[in-house]
Enzyme design. Sequence first.
Site, PDB file in Angstrom:
ATOM      1  N   GLY A   1       0.801  -1.223   0.000  1.00  0.00           N
ATOM      2  CA  GLY A   1       0.000   0.000   0.000  1.00  0.00           C
ATOM      3  C   GLY A   1       0.831   1.269   0.000  1.00  0.00           C
TER       4      GLY A   1
ATOM      5  N   CYS B   1       0.176   2.266  13.002  1.00  0.00           N
ATOM      6  CA  CYS B   1      -1.248   2.642  13.050  1.00  0.00           C
ATOM      7  C   CYS B   1      -1.748   2.401  14.477  1.00  0.00           C
ATOM      8  CB  CYS B   1      -2.064   1.876  12.018  1.00  0.00           C
ATOM      9  SG  CYS B   1      -1.884   0.079  12.086  1.00  0.00           S
TER      10      CYS B   1
END
EC number: 2.1.1.-
Length: 426
Positions: free
Chosen positions: A248, A366
């Site tokens: 990603g 994250c």
Amino acid sequence: MTPAGRLQAAIELLGTIEADRRPADAIANDFLRTRRFIGGGDRREIGEIVWSVLRARRRLGWWLERVGAEATPRLLIASLRVLTGMPAPRVAGLFGVMRFAPPPLEAAERRALDRLDTHTLDHPSMPEAVRLEMPDFVLPLLRERFGDKLESECAALMQPAPLDLRVNLLKATRDEALAALAAAGLKAEPTRLSPWGLRLPGRQNVTVAAPFRDGLVEIQDEGSQLVALLAGAQPGMRVADYCAGAGGKTLALAMTMANKGHIIACDVSAPRLDGAIRRLRRAGVHNAERHLLESGDKWVKRQEKKFDRVLVDAPCTGAGTWRRNPDARLKLTETDLAELTAKQAAILDAAQRLVKPGGRLVYATCSVLRPENEAQIESFLARHSDFAIVPVADGLPAYLHGDMLRLSPARDGTDGFFACRMERRG
């Protein structure tokens, strides 16, 4: 499927999730893949039933214990409906009344629902961690991070997340991508923080739309896009995405490099790296290659101090993504956190070897938990005095400027992200 059939499928799926340590989305994908008779609309309804329970799981468990009932998948789903306003007799009527419906409620189950019938999901007697749907050991860490914003940030982590897209500037401008999405029946809006971001309301199946299939957009949370922006990868640079996964952030880095220079996507998982191939091709990325990090691999040693940018998107608790993965907070333990922080430190120590003098190391998670974020940076700098923090500023609103990037759902509307960039001075 009938409503009764969807309810039975949701009970079965929830039972599988409760019994399995794997992420709920992976379990759901496997569950639905083996039941091809379940259509797209049915899948969304089943998912909504199950994910609503997962978001309220601690409170539901507290209530069922209070009324002396076992927290079975049937009662978890039924009690959520009662505690959010559906009368107990009506809920009981959903069981056993038609073909494919779950079996009728037993007498003990009916009694439990009757005792809940005058209550709502929250109760003043609930422990704070239960009310906020957080593991007991995590709550002090969240209070340390958010202070008087604890309630609002925990509430935001319990809400469904939006669908964010990143425009692939290798193929389209943001305006062109907006127009292409509109032509496909998808109305998106520019994101507030990311210059490449678009946001779609609700849950929409963008992967079947032409703009996605043609590589004009990728699914990526706005916060994740800002991490790629912070890396500052430029055309002609040599860049390593050290924990690339399925690629990603590799895609975003290749875009900022305008397909010029060299980017290497590294990971310890061959299946994850293999999954990046199709994404790279769809996006039109030509300057990226993959490298599998294996035990005894001499690659890092051979590549010492040869990279302008090294991004470490480290494995973490994912505490900033719990609005997307509410099951993850239910399965997280103190042992998990301790093991992850040790792994993060080891990865940083290995990855820093790749950074050349004047080059930058970007560490990101994250997560919103200090042991995985600020504490990792403090320990790393104590071990590696030739690195120094480069403050955050580039292209971001003033309130995000500072020594490190900290994003949160309630304040920023993104997943919770942390990033710090450091430069090798020696």
